[in-house]
Design a protein around this motif. Structure first.
Motif, PDB file in Angstrom:
ATOM      1  N   GLY A 102       0.823  -1.193   0.000  1.00 37.03           N
ATOM      2  CA  GLY A 102       0.000   0.000   0.000  1.00 37.03           C
ATOM      3  C   GLY A 102       0.862   1.250   0.000  1.00 37.03           C
ATOM      4  O   GLY A 102       2.094   1.187   0.013  1.00 37.03           O
ATOM      5  N   THR A 103       0.196   2.411   0.015  1.00 36.79           N
ATOM      6  CA  THR A 103       0.894   3.695  -0.110  1.00 36.79           C
ATOM      7  C   THR A 103       0.873   4.462   1.208  1.00 36.79           C
ATOM      8  O   THR A 103      -0.204   4.722   1.761  1.00 36.79           O
ATOM      9  N   PRO A 104       2.030   4.850   1.727  1.00 33.92           N
ATOM     10  CA  PRO A 104       2.057   5.672   2.952  1.00 33.92           C
ATOM     11  C   PRO A 104       1.642   7.105   2.621  1.00 33.92           C
ATOM     12  O   PRO A 104       2.057   7.661   1.604  1.00 33.92           O
ATOM     13  N   ARG A 105       0.815   7.684   3.478  1.00 34.22           N
ATOM     14  CA  ARG A 105       0.321   9.044   3.220  1.00 34.22           C
ATOM     15  C   ARG A 105       0.390   9.881   4.487  1.00 34.22           C
ATOM     16  O   ARG A 105       0.356   9.365   5.604  1.00 34.22           O
ATOM     17  N   ASP A 106       0.458  11.223   4.282  1.00 33.15           N
ATOM     18  CA  ASP A 106       0.425  12.129   5.423  1.00 33.15           C
ATOM     19  C   ASP A 106      -1.028  12.422   5.782  1.00 33.15           C
ATOM     20  O   ASP A 106      -1.959  11.947   5.100  1.00 33.15           O
ATOM     21  N   PRO A 107      -1.296  13.195   6.840  1.00 31.08           N
ATOM     22  CA  PRO A 107      -2.690  13.447   7.255  1.00 31.08           C
ATOM     23  C   PRO A 107      -3.547  14.104   6.187  1.00 31.08           C
ATOM     24  O   PRO A 107      -4.773  13.981   6.216  1.00 31.08           O
ATOM     25  N   GLU A 108      -2.936  14.805   5.235  1.00 31.66           N
ATOM     26  CA  GLU A 108      -3.700  15.447   4.158  1.00 31.66           C
ATOM     27  C   GLU A 108      -3.881  14.533   2.952  1.00 31.66           C
ATOM     28  O   GLU A 108      -4.453  14.935   1.936  1.00 31.66           O
ATOM     29  N   GLY A 109      -3.374  13.314   3.054  1.00 28.25           N
ATOM     30  CA  GLY A 109      -3.542  12.376   1.960  1.00 28.25           C
ATOM     31  C   GLY A 109      -2.433  12.387   0.929  1.00 28.25           C
ATOM     32  O   GLY A 109      -2.497  11.666  -0.076  1.00 28.25           O
ATOM     33  N   LEU A 139      24.101   5.922   6.109  1.00 25.49           N
ATOM     34  CA  LEU A 139      22.791   6.413   5.704  1.00 25.49           C
ATOM     35  C   LEU A 139      21.862   6.536   6.908  1.00 25.49           C
ATOM     36  O   LEU A 139      21.938   5.740   7.860  1.00 25.49           O
ATOM     37  N   ILE A 140      20.992   7.534   6.858  1.00 21.69           N
ATOM     38  CA  ILE A 140      19.890   7.683   7.818  1.00 21.69           C
ATOM     39  C   ILE A 140      18.601   7.800   7.014  1.00 21.69           C
ATOM     40  O   ILE A 140      18.539   8.539   6.032  1.00 21.69           O
ATOM     41  N   PHE A 141      17.573   7.067   7.429  1.00 14.99           N
ATOM     42  CA  PHE A 141      16.295   7.059   6.723  1.00 14.99           C
ATOM     43  C   PHE A 141      15.240   7.792   7.555  1.00 14.99           C
ATOM     44  O   PHE A 141      15.164   7.615   8.775  1.00 14.99           O
ATOM     45  N   ALA A 142      14.430   8.604   6.880  1.00 16.14           N
ATOM     46  CA  ALA A 142      13.396   9.378   7.574  1.00 16.14           C
ATOM     47  C   ALA A 142      12.183   9.540   6.670  1.00 16.14           C
ATOM     48  O   ALA A 142      12.268   9.359   5.452  1.00 16.14           O
ATOM     49  N   PHE A 143      11.048   9.860   7.294  1.00 17.04           N
ATOM     50  CA  PHE A 143       9.828  10.139   6.526  1.00 17.04           C
ATOM     51  C   PHE A 143       9.076  11.261   7.217  1.00 17.04           C
ATOM     52  O   PHE A 143       9.237  11.487   8.424  1.00 17.04           O
ATOM     53  N   ALA A 144       8.268  11.982   6.457  1.00 12.35           N
ATOM     54  CA  ALA A 144       7.740  13.260   6.927  1.00 12.35           C
ATOM     55  C   ALA A 144       6.704  13.135   8.037  1.00 12.35           C
ATOM     56  O   ALA A 144       6.691  13.953   8.964  1.00 12.35           O
ATOM     57  N   HIS A 145       5.810  12.147   7.959  1.00 14.33           N
ATOM     58  CA  HIS A 145       4.686  12.092   8.906  1.00 14.33           C
ATOM     59  C   HIS A 145       4.377  10.657   9.307  1.00 14.33           C
ATOM     60  O   HIS A 145       4.544   9.726   8.506  1.00 14.33           O
ATOM     61  N   GLY A 146       3.895  10.529  10.543  1.00  9.59           N
ATOM     62  CA  GLY A 146       3.320   9.255  10.952  1.00  9.59           C
ATOM     63  C   GLY A 146       1.975   9.064  10.284  1.00  9.59           C
ATOM     64  O   GLY A 146       1.479   9.925   9.556  1.00  9.59           O
ATOM     65  N   GLY A 147       1.376   7.933  10.518  1.00  7.59           N
ATOM     66  CA  GLY A 147       0.077   7.639   9.912  1.00  7.59           C
ATOM     67  C   GLY A 147       0.012   6.192   9.487  1.00  7.59           C
ATOM     68  O   GLY A 147       0.824   5.352   9.921  1.00  7.59           O
ATOM     69  N   GLU A 148      -0.962   5.888   8.635  1.00 12.16           N
ATOM     70  CA  GLU A 148      -1.148   4.511   8.194  1.00 12.16           C
ATOM     71  C   GLU A 148      -1.062   4.406   6.685  1.00 12.16           C
ATOM     72  O   GLU A 148      -1.391   5.355   5.950  1.00 12.16           O
ATOM     73  N   VAL A 149      -0.603   3.241   6.232  1.00 10.97           N
ATOM     74  CA  VAL A 149      -0.515   2.951   4.809  1.00 10.97           C
ATOM     75  C   VAL A 149      -1.921   2.751   4.259  1.00 10.97           C
ATOM     76  O   VAL A 149      -2.781   2.145   4.897  1.00 10.97           O
ATOM     77  N   GLU A 150      -2.151   3.249   3.075  1.00  7.84           N
ATOM     78  CA  GLU A 150      -3.476   3.185   2.454  1.00  7.84           C
ATOM     79  C   GLU A 150      -3.460   2.185   1.288  1.00  7.84           C
ATOM     80  O   GLU A 150      -2.528   2.169   0.485  1.00  7.84           O
ATOM     81  N   GLY A 151      -4.524   1.349   1.220  1.00 11.63           N
ATOM     82  CA  GLY A 151      -4.689   0.456   0.066  1.00 11.63           C
ATOM     83  C   GLY A 151      -3.914  -0.832   0.152  1.00 11.63           C
ATOM     84  O   GLY A 151      -3.768  -1.525  -0.869  1.00 11.63           O
ATOM     85  N   GLY A 152      -3.390  -1.179   1.321  1.00  9.49           N
ATOM     86  CA  GLY A 152      -2.615  -2.400   1.453  1.00  9.49           C
ATOM     87  C   GLY A 152      -3.465  -3.574   1.900  1.00  9.49           C
ATOM     88  O   GLY A 152      -4.631  -3.408   2.291  1.00  9.49           O
ATOM     89  N   PRO A 153      -2.894  -4.771   1.899  1.00  8.68           N
ATOM     90  CA  PRO A 153      -3.649  -5.961   2.297  1.00  8.68           C
ATOM     91  C   PRO A 153      -3.920  -6.035   3.792  1.00  8.68           C
ATOM     92  O   PRO A 153      -4.803  -6.769   4.235  1.00  8.68           O
ATOM     93  N   ARG A 154      -3.169  -5.280   4.584  1.00  5.84           N
ATOM     94  CA  ARG A 154      -3.377  -5.302   6.033  1.00  5.84           C
ATOM     95  C   ARG A 154      -3.017  -3.935   6.610  1.00  5.84           C
ATOM     96  O   ARG A 154      -2.351  -3.131   5.957  1.00  5.84           O
ATOM     97  N   ALA A 171       9.629  12.468  15.363  1.00  9.00           N
ATOM     98  CA  ALA A 171      10.400  11.639  16.285  1.00  9.00           C
ATOM     99  C   ALA A 171      11.877  12.025  16.252  1.00  9.00           C
ATOM    100  O   ALA A 171      12.549  12.061  17.288  1.00  9.00           O
ATOM    101  N   MET A 172      12.372  12.343  15.054  1.00  7.65           N
ATOM    102  CA  MET A 172      13.772  12.763  14.950  1.00  7.65           C
ATOM    103  C   MET A 172      13.993  14.085  15.661  1.00  7.65           C
ATOM    104  O   MET A 172      14.991  14.262  16.370  1.00  7.65           O
ATOM    105  N   GLU A 173      13.059  15.014  15.497  1.00  5.05           N
ATOM    106  CA  GLU A 173      13.205  16.306  16.159  1.00  5.05           C
ATOM    107  C   GLU A 173      13.226  16.139  17.671  1.00  5.05           C
ATOM    108  O   GLU A 173      14.051  16.742  18.366  1.00  5.05           O
ATOM    109  N   ASP A 174      12.312  15.306  18.191  1.00  6.42           N
ATOM    110  CA  ASP A 174      12.287  15.059  19.635  1.00  6.42           C
ATOM    111  C   ASP A 174      13.623  14.489  20.112  1.00  6.42           C
ATOM    112  O   ASP A 174      14.145  14.881  21.159  1.00  6.42           O
ATOM    113  N   TYR A 175      14.172  13.570  19.327  1.00  7.79           N
ATOM    114  CA  TYR A 175      15.442  12.938  19.710  1.00  7.79           C
ATOM    115  C   TYR A 175      16.578  13.956  19.722  1.00  7.79           C
ATOM    116  O   TYR A 175      17.327  14.050  20.702  1.00  7.79           O
TER     117      TYR A 175
END
Length: 959
Positions: A154-161, A187-202, A252-256
């Motif tokens: 599925g596709t990860p999305r931010d609160p605005e979709g 390497l360090i990996f990051a993503f902009a927003h928490g939330g849920e993946v859309e359109g996935g099997p679970r 989460a990165m900012e808090d850390y």
């Protein structure tokens, strides 16, 4: 370089070459007969077993490299990316992706090593090619894996979709685009927003999605298959290291980084560079990380932290017996990087130009800013280039990440030959000289602060710690020259108890314990230790919890010396620093502290301060302007107190600071409004059509410490119906009114660094009830027919301080016409005299044995009024009287024209200088603008006499 006749290539490596030649013969591949090709081939096969084996095992790849001409040419921008895109165009599935990446990497590594060892590519090109190779492999691989993971999960999305993509930060040498031949990539990996993946099997969180994506990326690059690997990947620099999640949200990165990050992570983040990700997300992440790395103040705690880190590295290397490590060992690559990065951590927040990643760029800036001697930077540059070449030649041998010099004779001889030396001994001499030079510069930069000879130091330690009885402490203070030892002891005790209650960190307590005995010793050496102690302790109380300032004073004891010296002379000085500790930065370099800047230098400094501030970031613009004004006023005060500059030019310096600041406020406010509304039309003007007039002390070039600015705003609109030419057009009148309002806001709003200036607009036509901005035509008409005599007096001291040149010329015409009008001398004398009487009645604070320097009878205002009366009386006949706005030059002109009786003009000038000198000194002592009534008696009496003769009697002027 030695001949291979005397240093033959390893027979095994030569057998690999013969195998390739046999393959070429069988497959009809032409072998270059070029002599240069043969010589380079021998050097490469001698130095790199990796290339020799790769060519023997994959002969067609080398043949293609020769045929393409890529061995002989530099790549252009985008070449590697286009080549990889083509190689991955038909890839489906991860096994095929892994294979394609490894074949691509092998081809390019053979090419890069060939060009490096063959001396076809300079070091900079080799590092850039390696870094670009890593970048394109990461980006192209991530693009494919992202799409495949979205199809599966599925596709990860931010609160605005909005669909999210992973941001990848390259750290270390990859981040600086300085990758070596067999480096791993951090390497360090990051993503902009928490939330849920859309359109996935679970149900899946965004974090779970990006952790899985990060794992697949690491596997694609780092897993060793039959075709080798692409890059070794290290992800341990991420928040919480190995135990932290592989990918984290920005929040989460900012808090850390705000609450849990360690000091070495700031050092690591200097080189962080976005390698992949949505551009808006990348900007947001880097904007969040920047304040963690680069502090607003000069952070000399960085020297202490990096000094400790280096000691840990040395200890570990010694434990392992790794002195031959050219990266981490003494005089190695890391020491050069530490030197540059220490200055970046210390100064990067105040000097954004230093927020660059490549170490050679950093060193060049250190030389340019005279933070390091130019010759030292040349030596470090040269050593860095040599050491990086050695590093590459070590790793080119077997494509292994090693930084250790070989210990066997064969390995040493091979390395020496690859570096162009006849033998190991010749190579070792040059290598050791570079390492010696690097270590010398490193030790100099990171040397622990040198303490001055003891001179009772142990006593000051005991006094600070409170380890002795009261009588012994009083005796120490009395012997040191304190007039009131009991009061000094009480101050020290209160400060010690107060800081203990503040709950300082352990590092803060350690730094304070190290600093305070120095403070007490240095203060005791002042001419007025009692005054200096109380004032210095107020500064230390203000910064005690900000341990970077304590570190700065420990690293630079000269700061304490300057602080104590100036504190003993003036409470104004320490009051400024107490409320704005950033000003401590100004005390680091005495050459700079006691050398205030003139206009061109002020403009250049302000350019540098504002260079990296976003044009829409009003808060930062104001902050930098305030820092500029306060820092430069502090320098003027230091030079004034120590008599480096004569008193009569102090106002010149202070006035120029104000003019430069006001000019820049106008420039920025106009730029902001013109972006929104366009430019005013139908104006008299060459640029903005706006003019800022300075009245009073600003106009008269007589600003003092803490003076407000008397300003009047004019514009050049020639039609009341004129509009701006932007999409959101407004009338010129509205535009200029908003411009004036924004300027006042920028100058008077309190920020963390205080306000720029207090502004008084009451001298404009119609005073406080008049329009904030008037047209030049309206101003001229008002002065001609409506202005009072006192307003014409004020006009004498009015001059343009910023704005449009055409309006400046028009104002000069208006001013000259008004001031040169014929006037009735007697009526003028009465009006000026009466206005002065009203002013004295309302403002004179002469009482209780104190004389008001400005408003008292015989004071500054009496002189100013007499000068203004003389100018207005005689300017019609003598227009030279309106050439100046400052009282001294006006008095000189009156003397030259012989318009005042006898030595009156000269007497008034001398009295004016004496009174102003006392006024200045009072400001620096934070005393009311009064003096004891028994001071300056002769000067005041002469002014009173002249006032009576000129303004009360008046007959002396008719004689």
């Amino acid at each position: 370089m030695s001949s291979n006749e005397t240093n033959p290539v390893d027979p095994m490596m030569e057998s690999h070459w013969r195998d390739w030649l046999a393959w070429a013969d069988e497959n009809g591949v032409m072998v270059s007969a070029d002599g240069d090709f043969a010589r380079i081939r021998e050097r490469v096969w001698d130095a790199s077993e990796y290339v020799a084996v790769s060519v023997q095992r994959h002969p067609d790849e080398f043949a293609e490299l020769i045929a393409s001409g890529d061995l002989a040419r530099s790549y252009g921008a985008g070449d590697l990316d286009a080549r990889l895109a083509a190689a991955l165009a038909e890839v489906e599935g991860e096994p095929a992706l892994h294979k394609a990446l490894r074949l691509f990497r092998r081809r390019e590594m053979v090419r890069i090593i060939w060009r490096d060892i063959g001396q076809l590519a300079p070091l900079a090109e080799t590092l850039e090619d390696l870094s670009e190779l890593a970048d394109v492999c990461i980006r192209r691989t991530l693009d494919l894996l992202h799409d495949w993971t979205c199809a599966e999960l599925g596709t990860p999305r931010d609160p605005e979709g909005r669909a999210l993509r992973m941001v990848v930060l390259g750290m270390g040498k990859l981040g600086a685009r300085e990758l070596n031949l067999s480096s791993d990539i951090d390497l360090i990996f990051a993503f902009a927003h928490g939330g849920e993946v859309e359109g996935g099997p679970r149900v899946l969180s965004n974090e779970q999605f990006f952790v899985r994506l990060g794992q697949r990326l690491v596997q694609a690059l780092a897993t060793k298959t039959i075709d080798g690997f692409v890059f070794r990947v290290d992800t341990r620099l991420r928040p919480f290291g190995e135990v932290g999640p592989l990918a984290m949200s920005f929040q989460a990165m900012e808090d850390y980084y705000q609450s849990q990050a360690r000091e070495w992570e700031r050092y690591a983040m200097i080189k962080a560079r976005p390698v992949a990700g949505d551009p808006d997300d990348v900007d947001a992440l880097m904007g969040m990380l920047r304040p963690f790395v680069y502090r607003r103040y000069l952070d000399f705690g960085a020297f202490e932290s990096l000094r400790d880190l280096k000691q840990m590295i040395v200890k570990e290397l010694n434990r392992r017996g790794m002195e031959g490590n050219i990266k981490l060992g003494p005089g190695g690559i890391r020491e050069i990087e530490f030197i540059g990065q220490a200055f970046q951590l210390v100064r990067g927040g105040r000097d954004p130009d230093l927020q660059v990643r490549p170490i050679l760029q950093v060193l060049a800036l250190l030389a340019e800013r005279e933070l390091m001697p130019a010759e030292a930077v040349v030596e470090l540059d040269t050593a860095y280039g040599f050491l990086r070449l050695v590093e590459n030649r070590l790793q080119a041998h077997r494509d292994k990440q090693t930084h250790t010099l070989p210990e066997d004779d064969q390995g040493r001889a091979r390395l020496a030959r690859s570096m162009g030396f006849s033998d190991w001994a010749a190579f070792a001499v040059v290598l050791e000289e570079h390492r010696r030079v690097v270590q010398g510069h490193f030790d100099h930069v990171f040397a622990a602060p040198v303490q001055e000879p003891d001179r009772g130091g142990s006593a000051w330690v005991a006094l600070w710690n409170g380890d002795q009885d009261e009588m012994r402490e009083l005796s120490i203070l009395e012997d040191a020259g304190f007039v009131d030892p009991a009061a000094a002891r009480t101050r020290i005790e209160h400060f010690r108890d107060g800081t203990a209650r503040k709950g300082l960190s352990s590092r803060g307590r350690d730094r304070l314990a190290q600093l305070m005995p120095q403070v007490l010793r240095i203060v005791a050496g002042c001419d007025l230790p009692d005054a200096a102690l109380g004032r210095v302790l107020l500064v230390l109380e203000a910064v005690a919890r900000r341990t970077a300032y304590l570190a700065m004073m420990i690293e630079h004891p000269s700061i304490l010396s300057q602080l104590a010296r100036l504190a003993s002379m003036s409470p104004w000085f320490t009051d400024k620093i107490q409320h704005h500790p950033l000003l401590l930065d100004e005390l680091i370099d005495p050459r700079r502290l006691y050398a205030p800047l003139r206009r061109d230098e002020l403009e250049s400094e302000l350019d540098a301060l504002l260079a990296h501030v976003d044009s829409e970031d009003l808060e930062q613009q104001m902050e930098r302007l305030h820092q500029f004004a306060q820092g430069n006023m502090l320098r003027v005060a230091a030079a004034d107190l120590t008599e480096v500059i004569p008193l009569m030019v102090v106002s010149d310096y202070l006035t120029e600071i104000a003019e430069v600041a006001v000019g820049r406020v106008l420039e920025q406010a106009y730029a902001h409004l013109s972006v929104r509304h366009g430019h005013p039309t139908s104006i008299l003007g060459e640029t903005t059509g706006f003019l800022v007039l300075g009245y009073g002390k600003l106009g008269g070039i007589e600003l003092g410490y803490g003076s407000d600015l008397d300003l009047v705003f004019l514009h050049g609109t020639e039609s009341i119906n004129a509009m701006t030419d932007g999409q959101k057009e407004i009338s010129n009148e509205q535009f200029y009114a908003r411009l004036g309002q924004r300027m006042i806001h920028m100058m008077t709003t309190q920020t963390a660094s205080g306000a720029l200036y207090e502004v008084d607009m009451r001298l404009r036509p119609d005073g406080a009830k008049g329009m904030l901005v008037r047209s030049i035509g309206s101003f001229a008409a008002y002065q001609e027919s409506e202005a009072w005599t006192w307003e014409h007096q004020a006009l004498i001291r009015a001059r343009p301080v910023a704005g449009d040149p055409a309006l400046m010329r028009r104002f000069a015409e208006v001013r000259r016409a008004i001031l040169c009008r014929e006037r009735d001398p007697e009526r003028l004398r009465i009006e000026v005299r009466d206005m002065r009487a009203k002013m004295r009645a309302n403002l004179d604070k002469t009482r209780d044995g104190r004389f008001d320097l400005k408003q008292g009878a015989g004071g500054i205002a009496d002189i100013e009024f007499m000068v203004q009366y003389a100018v207005l009386r005689w300017a019609a006949a003598y227009p030279a009287l309106v050439d100046w706005t400052d009282n001294i030059r006006l008095l000189e002109t009156l003397a030259q024209l012989d318009l005042l009786p006898g030595q009156s003009a000269e007497d008034l000038a001398e009295a004016y200088k004496a009174l102003r000198a006392a006024y200045h000194r009072g400001a620096l002592q934070e005393q009311p603008k009064t003096i004891p009534v028994d001071q300056l008696l002769a000067e005041r009496e002469r002014v009173r006499t002249l006032w009576h003769d000129l303004m009360e009697d008046g007959s002396v002027l008719d004689a």
